[in-house]
Motif scaffolding. Structure first.
Motif, PDB file in Angstrom:
ATOM      1  N   ARG A  88     -12.144  -2.937  11.041  1.00 30.03           N
ATOM      2  CA  ARG A  88     -12.202  -2.160  12.486  1.00 30.03           C
ATOM      3  C   ARG A  88     -11.293  -0.823  12.188  1.00 30.03           C
ATOM      4  N   SER A  89     -10.053  -1.201  11.687  1.00 28.74           N
ATOM      5  CA  SER A  89      -9.248  -0.291  11.754  1.00 28.74           C
ATOM      6  C   SER A  89      -8.968   0.455  10.288  1.00 28.74           C
ATOM      7  N   LYS A  90      -9.009   1.891  10.297  1.00 27.23           N
ATOM      8  CA  LYS A  90      -8.955   2.705   9.023  1.00 27.23           C
ATOM      9  C   LYS A  90      -7.424   2.368   8.548  1.00 27.23           C
ATOM     10  N   GLU A  91      -6.329   2.229   9.061  1.00 24.62           N
ATOM     11  CA  GLU A  91      -5.169   1.912   8.532  1.00 24.62           C
ATOM     12  C   GLU A  91      -5.190   0.391   7.763  1.00 24.62           C
ATOM     13  N   THR A  92      -5.576  -0.508   8.425  1.00 25.80           N
ATOM     14  CA  THR A  92      -5.651  -1.973   7.934  1.00 25.80           C
ATOM     15  C   THR A  92      -6.432  -1.716   6.571  1.00 25.80           C
ATOM     16  N   ALA A  93      -7.634  -0.944   6.705  1.00 25.24           N
ATOM     17  CA  ALA A  93      -8.628  -0.926   5.534  1.00 25.24           C
ATOM     18  C   ALA A  93      -7.794  -0.273   4.197  1.00 25.24           C
ATOM     19  N   GLU A  94      -6.991   0.657   4.633  1.00 20.75           N
ATOM     20  CA  GLU A  94      -6.183   1.396   3.699  1.00 20.75           C
ATOM     21  C   GLU A  94      -5.223   0.480   3.026  1.00 20.75           C
ATOM     22  N   ALA A  95      -4.621  -0.074   3.805  1.00 16.09           N
ATOM     23  CA  ALA A  95      -3.321  -0.951   3.508  1.00 16.09           C
ATOM     24  C   ALA A  95      -3.846  -2.059   2.502  1.00 16.09           C
ATOM     25  N   PHE A  96      -5.001  -2.610   2.899  1.00 16.88           N
ATOM     26  CA  PHE A  96      -5.623  -3.654   2.180  1.00 16.88           C
ATOM     27  C   PHE A  96      -5.985  -3.275   0.757  1.00 16.88           C
ATOM     28  N   LEU A  97      -6.399  -2.104   0.663  1.00 23.95           N
ATOM     29  CA  LEU A  97      -6.981  -1.515  -0.461  1.00 23.95           C
ATOM     30  C   LEU A  97      -5.705  -1.166  -1.299  1.00 23.95           C
ATOM     31  N   ASN A  98      -4.617  -0.834  -0.756  1.00 18.74           N
ATOM     32  CA  ASN A  98      -3.327  -0.808  -1.728  1.00 18.74           C
ATOM     33  C   ASN A  98      -2.866  -2.083  -2.191  1.00 18.74           C
ATOM     34  N   GLU A  99      -3.033  -3.033  -1.501  1.00 23.70           N
ATOM     35  CA  GLU A  99      -2.557  -4.491  -1.769  1.00 23.70           C
ATOM     36  C   GLU A  99      -3.323  -4.801  -3.057  1.00 23.70           C
ATOM     37  N   CYS A 100      -4.508  -4.701  -2.796  1.00 20.28           N
ATOM     38  CA  CYS A 100      -5.416  -5.026  -3.950  1.00 20.28           C
ATOM     39  C   CYS A 100      -5.126  -4.340  -5.326  1.00 20.28           C
ATOM     40  N   LEU A 101      -4.844  -3.050  -5.079  1.00 22.94           N
ATOM     41  CA  LEU A 101      -4.558  -2.392  -6.511  1.00 22.94           C
ATOM     42  C   LEU A 101      -3.191  -2.786  -6.900  1.00 22.94           C
ATOM     43  N   GLU A 102      -2.142  -2.961  -5.996  1.00 22.01           N
ATOM     44  CA  GLU A 102      -0.983  -3.555  -6.401  1.00 22.01           C
ATOM     45  C   GLU A 102      -0.958  -4.691  -7.103  1.00 22.01           C
ATOM     46  N   ALA A 103      -2.026  -5.742  -6.596  1.00 28.30           N
ATOM     47  CA  ALA A 103      -2.097  -7.021  -7.142  1.00 28.30           C
ATOM     48  C   ALA A 103      -2.882  -6.804  -8.520  1.00 28.30           C
ATOM     49  N   GLY A 104      -3.364  -5.795  -9.044  1.00 33.70           N
ATOM     50  CA  GLY A 104      -4.101  -5.735 -10.231  1.00 33.70           C
ATOM     51  C   GLY A 104      -5.719  -5.732 -10.020  1.00 33.70           C
ATOM     52  N   HIS A 105      -6.233  -5.623  -8.834  1.00 27.35           N
ATOM     53  CA  HIS A 105      -7.801  -5.778  -8.576  1.00 27.35           C
ATOM     54  C   HIS A 105      -8.544  -4.361  -8.325  1.00 27.35           C
ATOM     55  N   PRO A 106      -9.125  -3.637  -9.295  1.00 24.57           N
ATOM     56  CA  PRO A 106      -9.825  -2.802  -8.965  1.00 24.57           C
ATOM     57  C   PRO A 106     -10.928  -3.369  -7.879  1.00 24.57           C
ATOM     58  N   VAL A 107     -11.326  -2.273  -6.970  1.00 24.70           N
ATOM     59  CA  VAL A 107     -12.528  -2.857  -6.236  1.00 24.70           C
ATOM     60  C   VAL A 107     -13.499  -1.963  -5.734  1.00 24.70           C
ATOM     61  N   GLY A 108     -14.638  -2.704  -5.545  1.00 29.41           N
ATOM     62  CA  GLY A 108     -15.738  -1.994  -5.155  1.00 29.41           C
ATOM     63  C   GLY A 108     -15.701  -1.634  -3.616  1.00 29.41           C
ATOM     64  N   CYS A 109     -16.307  -0.602  -3.305  1.00 29.96           N
ATOM     65  CA  CYS A 109     -16.308  -0.013  -1.992  1.00 29.96           C
ATOM     66  C   CYS A 109     -17.784   0.318  -1.615  1.00 29.96           C
ATOM     67  N   GLN A 110     -18.167  -0.006  -0.409  1.00 26.55           N
ATOM     68  CA  GLN A 110     -19.465   0.741  -0.122  1.00 26.55           C
ATOM     69  C   GLN A 110     -19.289   1.878   0.765  1.00 26.55           C
ATOM     70  N   VAL A 111     -19.966   2.895   0.482  1.00 31.26           N
ATOM     71  CA  VAL A 111     -19.363   4.165   1.225  1.00 31.26           C
ATOM     72  C   VAL A 111     -20.524   4.925   1.656  1.00 31.26           C
ATOM     73  N   GLY A 112     -20.648   6.154   2.282  1.00 33.30           N
ATOM     74  CA  GLY A 112     -21.612   6.885   2.595  1.00 33.30           C
ATOM     75  C   GLY A 112     -21.757   8.180   1.728  1.00 33.30           C
ATOM     76  N   VAL A 113     -22.727   8.862   1.297  1.00 34.18           N
ATOM     77  CA  VAL A 113     -22.688   9.800   0.215  1.00 34.18           C
ATOM     78  C   VAL A 113     -22.523  11.300   0.831  1.00 34.18           C
ATOM     79  N   TYR A 114     -22.650  11.355   2.202  1.00 34.59           N
ATOM     80  CA  TYR A 114     -22.536  12.774   2.687  1.00 34.59           C
ATOM     81  C   TYR A 114     -21.416  13.516   2.234  1.00 34.59           C
ATOM     82  N   TYR A 115     -20.177  12.928   2.377  1.00 34.46           N
ATOM     83  CA  TYR A 115     -18.769  13.822   2.141  1.00 34.46           C
ATOM     84  C   TYR A 115     -18.336  13.413   0.873  1.00 34.46           C
ATOM     85  N   LEU A 116     -19.057  12.774  -0.123  1.00 35.04           N
ATOM     86  CA  LEU A 116     -18.278  12.565  -1.328  1.00 35.04           C
ATOM     87  C   LEU A 116     -18.396  14.042  -2.042  1.00 35.04           C
TER      88      LEU A 116
END
Length: 347
Positions: A88-116
């Motif tokens: 629900r929180s953008k800040e929480t989402a970014e923090a968890f993403l950073n934790e995953c990367l620091e733990a060595g996990h590349p992650v898949g993300c579902q996104v919208g294409v309009y603003y890519l």
């Protein structure tokens, strides 16, 4: 933000979720996986027409399973646990993403294409079921591997946040996912996963429980509806409906024809694990279906661009789908009737 760059090989694929699945699994030690195998094991082939729901002013038409299912099903079939989260929180989402990367996990993300930012403008519209991989960060930017692109890209934290929290139908809500563990998969596990994927796809495409708008019945239903669109909707709106069909078929991932080609390739690759020659014969039917989907797209484009538009043209378009439905019904029925227990033992 500290720099975090993981060892990661970008793999270009025909379809985004297939590509993400292959890349993440190869990164987790599953060297046997390919795009066709991921698509087939994940039972990705599908069709549904939902006239009451609208995207971009046209009815919902899908040629694949719901976003996320290919990855989840493939991992489950191979016994690989998955981490998947929404926020629900953008800040929480970014923090968890950073934790995953620091733990060595590349992650898949579902996104919208309009603003890519790296997408060509003609491919940017409001569609929220695209998938990409984030595999590193540096000085406020993120390294992105998008399987439908030739190479990797860099996005700012704001750009990534914007597509991860795109609004509208199928809103991703910051969703990310990755294999929880690194594992090896045996030949026998691959064989069982392939058979399981085929059985699931057979059910999804020809089971009467899927209703009149889904699977092979859905293709037939849509073909018959197309013949009524000109009189019921008027030529302009009917043309926009056909434009929606072509957009979903040819511009979202690999669409109708491309998915059929991938499924045919899956059955060919499956033969190495399940050496039944019927798989090779049936794969030809999906190639034929893919060819017809492409022919239908040309017919539809002629109508919505105004080059043709008579009732006979709509009838021809509808008949293409009726022919496709029959080809796919026979192909999936043949898969259903294979005696798997009598297949030669794995090598």
């Amino acid at each position: 933000m500290s720099a975090t760059t993981l060892s990661f090989n970008h793999i270009q694929a025909a379809h985004c979720e297939n590509g993400v699945t292959v890349s993440l699994l190869k990164n987790s030690g599953i060297g046997q996986i390919t795009e066709p195998l991921a698509f087939g094991i994940g039972a990705g082939l599908f069709f549904v027409y939902i006239p009451l729901l609208k995207i971009n002013n046209g009815p919902v038409i899908a040629f694949r399973s719901m976003p996320g299912l290919i990855f989840n099903r493939t991992c489950k079939a191979l016994g690989i646990p998955v981490v998947r989260k929404k926020f629900r929180s953008k800040e929480t989402a970014e923090a968890f993403l950073n934790e995953c990367l620091e733990a060595g996990h590349p992650v898949g993300c579902q996104v919208g294409v309009y603003y890519l930012p790296y997408f060509p403008k003609e491919y940017r519209f409001h569609f929220n079921a695209h998938n990409l991989i984030v595999y590193g960060s540096n000085d406020g930017n993120y390294m992105v591997s998008d399987p439908v692109m030739e190479g990797t890209n860099v996005m700012t934290a704001y750009e990534l946040e914007r597509v991860r929290f795109a609004k509208g139908a199928l809103a991703p809500n910051g969703q990310l996912y990755y294999p929880k563990e690194t594992r090896t998969v045996t030949h026998e596990q691959m064989k069982k996963a392939i058979i399981s994927g085929i059985k699931r796809n057979v059910f999804n495409m020809i089971s009467p429980f899927m209703g009149p708008i889904a699977g092979v019945n859905g293709i037939r239903y849509t073909g018959n509806k197309i013949k009524q669109w000109r009189d019921k909707l008027g030529l302009k709106e009917a043309g926009s409906y056909l434009a929606q069909l072509v957009r979903m078929q040819e511009e979202i991932g690999t669409g109708g024809g491309g998915f059929r080609y991938i499924y045919g390739a899956f059955l060919q690759e499956a033969h190495a694990y399940v050496p039944n020659d019927e798989l090779l014969e049936i794969s030809n039917s999906f190639t034929a279906s893919g060819d017809l989907w492409r022919t239908a797209a040309v017919q539809a484009a002629g109508i919505y661009k105004g080059r043709i538009g008579s009732q006979e043209d709509f009838n021809t378009m509808g008949d293409y789908l009726l022919e496709i439905a029959e080809i796919e019904r026979k192909a999936f029925t043949a898969l259903k009737n294979i005696k798997w227990q009598q297949t030669n033992p794995s090598r």
